[in-house]
Each structure stands twice: as structure tokens, then as C-alpha cells.
Design an enzyme around this catalytic site. Structure first.
Site, PDB file in Angstrom:
ATOM      1  N   ASN A 162       0.349 -25.767 -25.765  1.00  0.00           N
ATOM      2  CA  ASN A 162       1.782 -26.101 -25.647  1.00  0.00           C
ATOM      3  C   ASN A 162       2.284 -26.038 -24.206  1.00  0.00           C
ATOM      4  O   ASN A 162       3.202 -26.759 -23.838  1.00  0.00           O
ATOM      5  CB  ASN A 162       2.635 -25.244 -26.589  1.00  0.00           C
ATOM      6  CG  ASN A 162       2.524 -23.774 -26.322  1.00  0.00           C
ATOM      7  OD1 ASN A 162       1.563 -23.316 -25.715  1.00  0.00           O
ATOM      8  ND2 ASN A 162       3.495 -23.015 -26.765  1.00  0.00           N
ATOM      9  N   GLU A 260      -0.346 -12.674 -25.763  1.00  0.00           N
ATOM     10  CA  GLU A 260       0.978 -13.300 -25.895  1.00  0.00           C
ATOM     11  C   GLU A 260       0.918 -14.123 -27.169  1.00  0.00           C
ATOM     12  O   GLU A 260       0.307 -15.190 -27.200  1.00  0.00           O
ATOM     13  CB  GLU A 260       1.275 -14.229 -24.707  1.00  0.00           C
ATOM     14  CG  GLU A 260       1.213 -13.565 -23.350  1.00  0.00           C
ATOM     15  CD  GLU A 260       2.368 -12.607 -23.100  1.00  0.00           C
ATOM     16  OE1 GLU A 260       3.256 -12.478 -23.965  1.00  0.00           O
ATOM     17  OE2 GLU A 260       2.356 -11.974 -22.038  1.00  0.00           O
ATOM     18  N   CYS A 294       6.513 -20.533 -27.914  1.00  0.00           N
ATOM     19  CA  CYS A 294       6.533 -19.213 -28.567  1.00  0.00           C
ATOM     20  C   CYS A 294       7.895 -18.544 -28.438  1.00  0.00           C
ATOM     21  O   CYS A 294       8.251 -17.720 -29.273  1.00  0.00           O
ATOM     22  CB  CYS A 294       5.419 -18.328 -28.027  1.00  0.00           C
ATOM     23  SG  CYS A 294       5.453 -18.176 -26.250  1.00  0.00           S
ATOM     24  N   GLU A 468       3.048 -10.563 -18.709  1.00  0.00           N
ATOM     25  CA  GLU A 468       2.582 -11.474 -17.662  1.00  0.00           C
ATOM     26  C   GLU A 468       3.740 -11.740 -16.717  1.00  0.00           C
ATOM     27  O   GLU A 468       4.904 -11.616 -17.088  1.00  0.00           O
ATOM     28  CB  GLU A 468       2.077 -12.768 -18.284  1.00  0.00           C
ATOM     29  CG  GLU A 468       0.839 -12.518 -19.135  1.00  0.00           C
ATOM     30  CD  GLU A 468       0.145 -13.791 -19.565  1.00  0.00           C
ATOM     31  OE1 GLU A 468      -1.074 -13.885 -19.374  1.00  0.00           O
ATOM     32  OE2 GLU A 468       0.821 -14.694 -20.083  1.00  0.00           O
TER      33      GLU A 468
END
Ligand code: ADP
Length: 488
Positions: A162, A260, A294, A468
Site C-alpha cells: 500500500n 506495524e 493502516c 518507526e
């Protein structure tokens, strides 16, 4: 085939078809992988893949590269990352074009992703120079206690389709800045974006073995990564299902893991919100990348006093979004990535409607056909509807009313996920009360924007482990080493 093999790039050498291992383009020994344009269904080309045995060779090359790479001063590693950053920006138009062709997002959005991804290379080029240790006050006069931060070792990264460019730089840059070589396995649907980044890393001049890209069977490659004693850390972005699997497998070698994973973001519109801003924010945070994000809004909660107004305005704005091929001007969102993704959205809508939900707008595949789906807004979904419980990953959202702050918080937190959350208010006290009460790794107040190289990105609960970006992003690639010096 109407698509030119060069993709119409200014720099046709960015289009690579082979794995990149030990500083060279390697020959594949696995089953070639076809890449499809989700907007047209046409085959864009294919890439060579490698077997698990060859992946193990790539790990061995990274292992050989590790001591010299770790020993380079952080400034030198940073200078190479700066070069990579500059090259990515120089070729942003080509990288965006590759991304739109294989992933489907609008060209402007793709260019924005390339640029925001490059920002991680610059950020960590600098952050790598600020990996400070500690001198701890010693408990004894004849001793000194020193703490160093050292590169964890060879790292592996598995990235999704994505955000096929920025997810890679967000993992590679802190690894390389910290002194860790990296083996990357990008998503099968978007390998050309990854290989173009590898070509630019080659041009930037990273030493052989420091940055490697492998393609092949994902489950088998995952097992090579988790089973290999040289790999000390795995960074994964993708589904919670695969994240759980990798976390369990990583137990074998007790590897560090950054995950993640999925989200189920609430977007709360309080009664004192600026309604125009809230509608615009919800549209942006829902429909970017066709909702395949997400941190995309999954559930909108609108205070009962403005519910009807919000639904009307939001649905009108959603219905006006232009859907189409991302190469066309003014397209706001493109196709879904694959047929199973489209089928899932269709099933989520059917499930919600069967449970009593009403379709305000959309609700079916788009008249364009193929993998396009209409911007869809539902109300009156039952609390157990799948669309409220699962991560949607498509251009579909529900809106539900709430009576007061306590109810909004209860509904918002009623999910196994804890990645992103959003709310709109102009009340200062509410701002702090609600952001404190939301059980999510990230809270966006009065804005749909939640990510930047400067900010820690990540979730709690089933949404993942670690962060991150920011100064924290590099810490996951480092270990503490304690040194006692005695007899002074
Ligand atoms: P999505 O459903 O969004 O594609 P996935 O979690 O399936 O999310 O994919 C994210 C990344 O994980 C991709 O690079 C994919 O190839 C990889 N992947 C999928 N299955 C596995 C697995 N069993 N082990 C390791 N990686 C996997």
C-alpha cells in the site's frame, strides 16, 4: 501490450527485474512473478524471484558486509543516505509513475509518498550521528560504568504494497544509519518500486551486501529470516495475521521484532468541532489510497447533535470524489489492489446491510468495472457488524452517533487494534482528556495527517510493537552494551 516496457520513464534504468544482492543484480532461480496494473488489469511485466536457499546466500553476504559497515563513522553512512535521499527526490516523477502503474494510487499521491519516504533517509542520516551512549554514576570509586549503543546486526524487512516506497525507506534508513545491513522482501504486487529504490541505492554507492532486495515465496522467505541466526532483527509492516506469525517464528532465534500491523481508527466529531474542517479531514483520512492505509479512518463517530448534518455533508463530499486510473488528472482515488480486496469490501457491505445498516452513498463496485469501488458511506451498522470490528482497507466507512464523551471513548476503544485515532474539537480541556483516554499509539487532533519522519509511528495492542520514524526509530536497530571498568 499497449504499455511500453519502459513504463514511459525518463530514466528507463530504474525499471529492474532482478533481485539485488551483494551490490549486484542477481539471476533468479525461482518462479517469475507477474506484476499487474490494478487500474487496467494489464500485465506490466515480470520480475525474477529466488529460492529460500538463495535468500540464505543473500543473508550470508549481508553478514560479511556487517563488520566494515558498522565500523564506518556514522557521518559516512549518513553521507550515503543523503545521496540516496537526493537521488530519490531527483527521480521522484519516475518513481511515482512506477508506483501508480503497479499500485494504482493517483500520481500526485504517489509523488507525495516518494517525497515523504525520502525524508526518512535524510532524517536517519542525521539521527545516526546522535546515537549517544551514557556514563552512569558508578556505585564504586574505583570503577566506571559506561553504556554504548551498538548496531544490532543483520536485519530483515518485509514491506506491504500500500506504501511500496516509503515503507521501505522508513525501515532501510534507520537500519543503515545504525550500521546494520538489511535484506528487504517487498510485497509481490509492487516489486518495481522496491527495485527502483535498490537501483538508486546502487547509484548512491552503498557497499556490497549492505542493502539487498529479494523476491520469492513470502512464507518461505519469512522462515529463512526467522530461522537464520545471523538475522538479529525483523521489521514488518502488514497484516496482524502475518505479524503474529512472524512474532511467533522470531522466538526461535530470539530476534528483535518491530511490527506495524492493522488498525481500526475511530474519527470522532465532537459537538464543538469545526464541521467543515471535520468533513474535509475525514474525507482525506478515509479515502487516501482508496482507504488502503493502516491509519485510514475505519469508523466515524459523530455527536448526536450534528450527526444528520455531518452524514449529509460527508456523504455528499464522498460521492463527489473522482474515482479512476491514477494517471488521469483529478482522480482522487484509484482501484483496489486485487480482486480478493474488492470481494472483501463487497462482503463487508453485504454483512452490514444484512445486519440493518443503511447505505447513504455508494455500496457497490464502481461503474468503471475492474477493481474500482464506489466511495461508500453506511449508517446504522449493528455493533457486531464486521465493518466495525475488522480493518476495512477500502473506500468504505460507517458513521454512528454518540451521546457524550464517555460513550465516544467507550466505542472508540472497543477494538483489538490500537494504531491511529482522530478527533475534532475546539475545547482545550476535551483535547487533553480525550487524547489521554484513547487507547491508540497515535492521536490526531483537528488534522487528518498523522505521519512524518519526525514523529514516532506505531501502535499498541494488536496493532504492533515498536515505533518507526523520530529519534525512537533508530533505537530498535541498536543494542545497549554495558562496560564496567574496574581497578582505577
Ligand atoms: P496484505 O494482506 O495487506 O497484503 P500481508 O500481511 O499479507 O498484508 O502482506 C504484507 C507483507 O507480508 C508482504 O510483503 C507479503 O508478501 C508478506 N507476507 C505474507 N505472508 C507472509 C508470511 N507467511 N511470512 C512472511 N511474510 C509474509
Amino acid at each position: 501490450m499497449s504499455a511500453p516496457r519502459s513504463f514511459g520513464l525518463r530514466d528507463a534504468d530504474l525499471l529492474r527485474h532482478q533481485p539485488y544482492i551483494n551490490g549486484a543484480w542477481a539471476s533468479g532461480d525461482g518462479i517469475p512473478l507477474e506484476v499487474t496494473n490494478p487500474a487496467t488489469g494489464e500485465i506490466l511485466g515480470s520480475v525474477e524471484t529466488i529460492t529460500p536457499e538463495s535468500v540464505a546466500h543473500a543473508v550470508a553476504a549481508a553478514e560479511v558486509a556487517f563488520p566494515a559497515w558498522r565500523a564506518r563513522p556514522a557521518q559516512e553512512r549518513g553521507a550515503l543516505l543523503e545521496k540516496w535521499h537526493d537521488l530519490i527526490l531527483q527521480h521522484a516523477d519516475d518513481l511515482a509513475r512506477i508506483m501508480t502503474l503497479e499500485q494504482g494510487k493517483p500520481l500526485d499521491e504517489a509523488r507525495g509518498e516518494v517525497q515523504s519516504g525520502a525524508a526518512f533517509a535524510k532524517w536517519f542520516a542525521e539521527e545516526g550521528q546522535r546515537v549517544y551512549g551514557e556514563i552512569v554514576p558508578s556505585p564504586a570509586n574505583d570503577r566506571r560504568l559506561l553504556v554504548f549503543r551498538e548496531a544490532v546486526g543483520v536485519c530483515a524487512a518485509i514491506t506491504p504494497w500500500n506504501f511500496p516506497s516509503s515503507m521501505i525507506v522508513r525501515k532501510a534508513a534507520p537500519a543503515l544509519a545504525a550500521g546494520c545491513p538489511l535484506i528487504l522482501k517487498p510485497a509481490e504486487t509492487t516489486p518495481f518500486s522496491a527495485l527502483a529504490l535498490a537501483e538508486l541505492a546502487r547509484r548512491a554507492g552503498f557497499p556490497p551486501g549492505v542493502f539487498n532486495v529479494v523476491l520469492g515465496d513470502p512464507a518461505k522467505i519469512g522462515k529463512v529470516f526467522t530461522g537464520h541466526p545471523a538475522i538479529r532483527k525483523i521489521s514488518f509492516t502488514g497484516s496482524t495475521r502475518v505479524g503474529r506469525l512472524l512474532l511467533a517464528e522470531a522466538a526461535q532465534q530470539v530476534q528483535k521484532v518491530t511490527l506495524e500491523l492493522g488498525g481500526n481508527a475511530p474519527f470522532i466529531v465532537f459537538e464543538d468541532a469545526d464541521l467543515d474542517a471535520a468533513v474535509a479531514g475525514a474525507i482525506a483520512a478515509k479515502f487516501r489510497n482508496a482507504g488502503q492505509v493502516c491509519v485510514a479512518v475505519n469508523r466515524i463517530l459523530a455527536h448526536a447533535s450534528l450527526f444528520d448534518r455531518f452524514v449529509e455533508r460527508f456523504a455528499a463530499a464522498a460521492a463527489a470524489l473522482k474515482v479512476g486510473n491514477g494517471l488521469e488528472a483529478d482522480v482522487r482515488f484509484g482501484p483496489l489492489i486485487t480482486q480478493p480486496s474488492l470481494d472483501r469490501i463487497t462482503a463487508l457491505v453485504a454483512d452490514a446491510v444484512a445486519g440493518g445498516a443503511r447505505i447513504v452513498t455508494g455500496g457497490k463496485p464502481h461503474a468503471l468495472g475492474g477493481l474500482f469501488y464506489e466511495p461508500t458511506v453506511l449508517t446504522h451498522a449493528a455493533p457486531d457488524a464486521r465493518v466495525l470490528r475488522e480493518e476495512i482497507f477500502g473506500p468504505l466507512v460507517t458513521i454512528q452517533p454518540f451521546a457524550d464523551d464517555a460513550e465516544a471513548i467507550r466505542i472508540a476503544n472497543d477494538t483489538e487494534y490500537g494504531l491511529a485515532s482522530y478527533f475534532y474539537t475546539r475545547d482545550l480541556g476535551r483535547l487533553f482528556r480525550i487524547s489521554g483516554a484513547l487507547q491508540f499509539g497515535m492521536v490526531a487532533v483537528n488534522t487528518p495527517v498523522i505521519a512524518s519522519a519526525a514523529s514516532p509511528f506505531g501502535g499498541i495492542k494488536a496493532s504492533g510493537l515498536g515505533r518507526e520514524g523520530s529519534r525512537h526509530g533508530i533505537l530498535d536497530y541498536l543494542e545497549l552494551k554495558t562496560v564496567w571498568v574496574a581497578g582505577l
